[in-house]
Write a protein that holds these residues in place. Structure first.
Motif, mmCIF file in Angstrom:
data_model
loop_
_atom_site.group_PDB
_atom_site.id
_atom_site.type_symbol
_atom_site.label_atom_id
_atom_site.label_comp_id
_atom_site.label_asym_id
_atom_site.label_seq_id
_atom_site.Cartn_x
_atom_site.Cartn_y
_atom_site.Cartn_z
ATOM 1 N N PHE A 165 0.918 -1.254 0.171
ATOM 2 C CA PHE A 165 -0.035 -0.072 0.185
ATOM 3 C C PHE A 165 0.885 1.061 -0.110
ATOM 4 N N CYS A 166 2.124 1.210 0.633
ATOM 5 C CA CYS A 166 3.005 2.288 0.559
ATOM 6 C C CYS A 166 3.797 2.262 -0.850
ATOM 7 N N ILE A 167 3.992 3.211 -1.530
ATOM 8 C CA ILE A 167 4.690 3.048 -2.521
ATOM 9 C C ILE A 167 6.207 2.534 -2.478
ATOM 10 N N ASP A 168 6.812 1.805 -3.537
ATOM 11 C CA ASP A 168 8.052 1.030 -3.227
ATOM 12 C C ASP A 168 9.088 2.281 -2.983
ATOM 13 N N ASN A 169 10.058 1.959 -1.941
ATOM 14 C CA ASN A 169 11.064 3.063 -1.312
ATOM 15 C C ASN A 169 10.281 4.345 -1.058
ATOM 16 N N TYR A 170 9.353 3.960 0.044
ATOM 17 C CA TYR A 170 8.416 5.262 0.393
ATOM 18 C C TYR A 170 9.129 6.152 1.172
ATOM 19 N N MET A 171 9.926 5.939 1.743
ATOM 20 C CA MET A 171 10.859 6.908 2.671
ATOM 21 C C MET A 171 11.664 7.628 1.453
ATOM 22 N N TRP A 172 12.230 7.377 0.514
ATOM 23 C CA TRP A 172 12.939 7.961 -0.621
ATOM 24 C C TRP A 172 12.193 8.689 -1.399
ATOM 25 N N VAL A 173 10.849 8.280 -1.614
ATOM 26 C CA VAL A 173 10.035 9.076 -2.309
ATOM 27 C C VAL A 173 9.368 10.409 -1.517
ATOM 28 N N ALA A 174 9.143 9.943 -0.325
ATOM 29 C CA ALA A 174 8.459 11.096 0.602
ATOM 30 C C ALA A 174 9.605 12.155 0.759
ATOM 31 N N GLU A 175 10.780 11.634 1.044
ATOM 32 C CA GLU A 175 11.946 12.803 1.154
ATOM 33 C C GLU A 175 12.222 13.645 -0.098
ATOM 34 N N SER A 176 12.180 12.744 -1.166
ATOM 35 C CA SER A 176 12.710 13.512 -2.513
ATOM 36 C C SER A 176 11.276 14.571 -2.534
ATOM 37 N N PHE A 177 10.255 14.019 -2.378
ATOM 38 C CA PHE A 177 9.016 15.136 -2.516
ATOM 39 C C PHE A 177 9.191 16.627 -1.774
ATOM 40 N N ALA A 178 9.423 16.110 -0.214
ATOM 41 C CA ALA A 178 9.626 17.243 0.503
ATOM 42 C C ALA A 178 10.872 18.096 0.173
ATOM 43 N N ASP A 179 11.987 17.508 -0.186
ATOM 44 C CA ASP A 179 13.140 18.150 -0.623
ATOM 45 C C ASP A 179 12.844 19.174 -1.622
ATOM 46 N N ALA A 180 11.752 18.604 -2.701
ATOM 47 C CA ALA A 180 11.365 19.525 -3.914
ATOM 48 C C ALA A 180 10.374 20.350 -3.454
ATOM 49 N N GLY A 181 10.007 20.709 -2.298
ATOM 50 C CA GLY A 181 9.040 21.672 -1.891
ATOM 51 C C GLY A 181 7.722 20.982 -1.950
ATOM 52 N N ILE A 182 7.410 19.946 -2.239
ATOM 53 C CA ILE A 182 5.926 19.444 -2.204
ATOM 54 C C ILE A 182 5.592 18.932 -0.696
ATOM 55 N N HIS A 183 4.662 19.529 -0.040
ATOM 56 C CA HIS A 183 4.272 19.233 1.294
ATOM 57 C C HIS A 183 2.848 18.651 1.536
ATOM 58 N N TYR A 184 1.972 18.672 0.197
ATOM 59 C CA TYR A 184 0.888 18.114 0.118
ATOM 60 C C TYR A 184 0.524 17.144 -0.870
ATOM 61 N N ALA A 185 -0.068 16.053 -0.552
ATOM 62 C CA ALA A 185 -0.331 14.858 -1.684
ATOM 63 C C ALA A 185 -1.453 14.163 -1.151
ATOM 64 N N PHE A 186 -2.431 14.078 -2.227
ATOM 65 C CA PHE A 186 -3.491 13.281 -2.282
ATOM 66 C C PHE A 186 -3.322 12.082 -2.726
ATOM 67 N N THR A 187 -3.490 10.759 -1.900
ATOM 68 C CA THR A 187 -3.542 9.449 -2.285
ATOM 69 C C THR A 187 -4.683 8.705 -2.242
ATOM 70 N N GLY A 188 -4.783 7.317 -2.899
ATOM 71 C CA GLY A 188 -5.797 6.637 -2.715
ATOM 72 C C GLY A 188 -5.552 5.102 -2.164
ATOM 73 N N HIS A 189 -5.697 4.205 -2.550
ATOM 74 C CA HIS A 189 -5.043 2.867 -2.378
ATOM 75 C C HIS A 189 -5.621 2.223 -0.955
ATOM 76 N N GLN A 190 -5.956 3.012 -0.134
ATOM 77 C CA GLN A 190 -6.064 2.652 1.454
ATOM 78 C C GLN A 190 -7.632 2.411 1.372
ATOM 79 N N HIS A 191 -8.243 3.094 0.868
ATOM 80 C CA HIS A 191 -9.794 3.034 0.812
ATOM 81 C C HIS A 191 -10.456 3.506 2.217
ATOM 82 N N ILE A 192 -9.418 4.586 2.726
ATOM 83 C CA ILE A 192 -9.989 5.292 3.895
ATOM 84 C C ILE A 192 -9.640 6.650 3.850
#
Length: 196
Positions: A165-192
């Protein structure tokens, strides 16, 4: 959709286009892990499970052409010989926000195959995301990301118990997004409905 059934996509797109017309609210779509080239696409139209045509990436983009892609200022082009991230695009919502819409699903773009639950982002796709975020900030826009798979664990045991349910390498992905100035994300997959 039920494992990428073509007719289901067509009907969903019609419903969403009618919603846009009735409300004036723009809809932006992206595929999830059941939506592209799943070999077990089926219908229950006749009261029994029957095989049905599945939806290719090209058909997905065509079906939903008026539901996000029509506002794209950029569409991601996967490198030669690959398709990962190939349905991604970015759209400016107004002078304040840019929506970066990311195809995180794993699927065979050339032929129907088994549906895969987990998702990934390649380094090349990540570079495109970073460029979209940087360009947005230069224009004074806040980048917001939208994708199917989670980029943060929603519960303590999620990475080990529900790993897909978490993207592969989710820590790298999250840190890369944050470093790029992305602080908000809408995701699905969990159905909650949840914030992480």
């Amino acid at each position: 959709t039920k494992d990428s059934e073509l007719e289901a996509h067509i009907q969903v797109a019609e419903i969403l286009e009618d919603f846009e017309k009735d409300t004036g609210i723009e809809v932006f779509v992206i595929n999830g892990n059941h939506d592209i080239n799943v070999q077990k696409a089926c219908t229950f139209e006749n009261g029994i499970q029957e095989s049905a045509p599945c939806t290719s990436p090209e058909q997905f983009r065509e079906i939903y052409a008026n539901l996000g892609y029509d506002h794209a200022i950029s569409e991601y082009n996967a490198p030669e010989g690959t398709h990962q991230g190939g349905l991604s695009y970015a759209a400016d919502l107004d002078e304040n926000y840019r929506l970066i819409v990311l195809d995180s699903s794993k699927y065979d773009a050339d032929k129907p195959a088994k549906q895969q639950t987990d998702g990934m982002i390649t380094e090349d796709t990540m570079e495109w995301v970073k460029a979209m975020a940087e360009d947005a900030e230069k224009d004074g826009r806040t980048p917001i990301l939208m994708m199917h798979h989670s980029i943060a664990a929603h519960m303590k045991l999620e990475p080990s118990v529900t790993y897909a349910f978490c993207i592969d390498n989710y820590m790298w992905v999250a840190e890369s997004f944050a470093d790029a100035g992305i602080h908000y994300a809408f995701t699905g997959h969990q159905h909650i409905n949840d914030i992480a």
